[in-house]
Design an enzyme around this catalytic site. Structure first.
Site: not given
Ligand code: RIB
Ligand code: CA
Length: 325
Positions: A169, A175, A14-15, A10, A177, A253-254
């Site tokens: 988060n 979280e 970070d993706d 998405d 996702n 993260h990703d």
């Molecule tokens: O919580 C972090 C995740 O949520 C990561 O994949 C960020 O890109 C969002 O999609």
């Molecule tokens: Ca992501």
């Protein structure tokens, strides 16, 4: 031999770092990228992904996927909680994910087939098992596994960036996702495929710092500089909304999920556990680990920490392989 991988993204800051690492790593044979809504709406996550593939000079097919969750948004009281707004020192809003990545626009288009149908078609016919790296809401895979559960036979493992044991988060327990599409996450856990969780506990421990960004800039390739830009932006937002234990640092993260595919030892305390997804009220989207001794069978692997030095070194090595500037 390089591992065959399909990413589900998405994009997203970070993706973007994760996609660049996967496209460049000699240990990954990236077959396709599927997009999903999440950080942004599906038009933006798809357009950002296409722009990045173009900027990297690659020819990876991009399949546009789902624009919303399987079930969740049919129910009014499961709507998002208030978004945390981060402001810089001048009072301007700063975001973890700008709607458009700061790279040139592209004429590149997504493939004609929907991402869900692509998964089914590709995995039914695959000659070798494929690793799926899912770093957004899990809607595309949830649908694919509901329609054609037999595709698990060609899935080597599903690496999921999502969830958290001690960390959250988006709500007090969840979280992003997983919270965006909890039913899809539970369908994946029930599918019988090998699932590896790269949760917030690992991504916060394996954070990147301003010093790491400096190292990226010294490499001076397109991906190293762009990763530095994106990571510095994330650090600014983390510092305001969610400071990490390491000062001036951000979770990217990703990219950690991609690095796990290249070298699993970047995850620390990767343990077999039994996990299920909370679907209601305060547990909604929570990755709940069943710790009852002696009566539970593990159904997945969960990383309780990560190695930030190894993560940074891996990214540096990978970004050296990018386009020199
Ligand atoms: O919580 C972090 C995740 O949520 C990561 O994949 C960020 O890109 C969002 O999609
Ligand atoms: Ca992501």
């Amino acid at each position: 031999m390089a591992r065959k991988v399909i990413m589900d993204v998405d994009t997203g800051s970070d993706d973007a770092v994760a996609i660049m690492a996967a496209m460049l790593s000699p240990d990954i044979d990236l077959k396709a990228i599927c997009t999903v809504w999440g950080n942004l709406d599906i038009e933006h996550t798809t357009d950002n992904t296409l722009r990045l593939v173009d900027a990297m000079g690659g020819d990876i097919p991009v399949y546009k996927g789902c624009h919303t969750a399987m079930v969740k948004y049919l129910v009014d009281d499961r709507v998002p909680q208030k978004r945390r707004i981060a402001l810089d020192a001048d009072g301007n809003e700063i975001r973890m994910h700008e709607p458009e990545l700061k790279i040139p626009k592209t004429d590149r288009k997504p493939e004609d087939m929907h991402a869900v149908l692509f998964y089914i078609d590709y995995l039914k016919n695959a000659q070798e098992p494929v690793t799926l790296v899912a770093v957004g809401p899990l809607t595309n895979l949830g649908h694919a596994l509901r329609i054609a559960p037999e595709i698990t036979k060609n899935i080597e493992e599903i690496v999921i960036m999502g969830g958290g044991d001690k960390e959250a988060n988006i709500t007090i327990n969840a979280e992003a996702n997983i919270w965006h599409d909890p039913e899809a996450a539970q369908i994946i856990l029930d599918s019988g495929a090998k699932v590896v969780w790269v949760p917030l506990d690992a991504t916060h421990a394996a954070c990147l710092t301003l010093d790491d960004c400096k190292k990226f800039r010294e490499i001076n390739t397109f991906p190293s500089n762009f990763a530095a830009d994106l990571t510095e932006g994330r650090i600014a937002v983390h510092n305001v909304t969610q400071p990490l234990d390491v000062p001036n640092a951000a979770a990217v993260h990703d990219a950690l999920a991609v690095c796990y595919v290249i070298d699993p030892t970047v995850l620390v305390d990767l343990k077999p556990v039994r996990c299920f997804i909370g679907l209601k009220d305060l547990t909604e989207g929570e990755t709940i680990i069943d710790r009852r001794e002696g009566i539970i069978e593990p159904n997945c692997y969960f990383a309780f920490s990560g190695d930030r030095f190894k993560f940074s070194d891996m990214l540096c090595e990978i970004f050296k392989l990018g386009k020199q500037l």
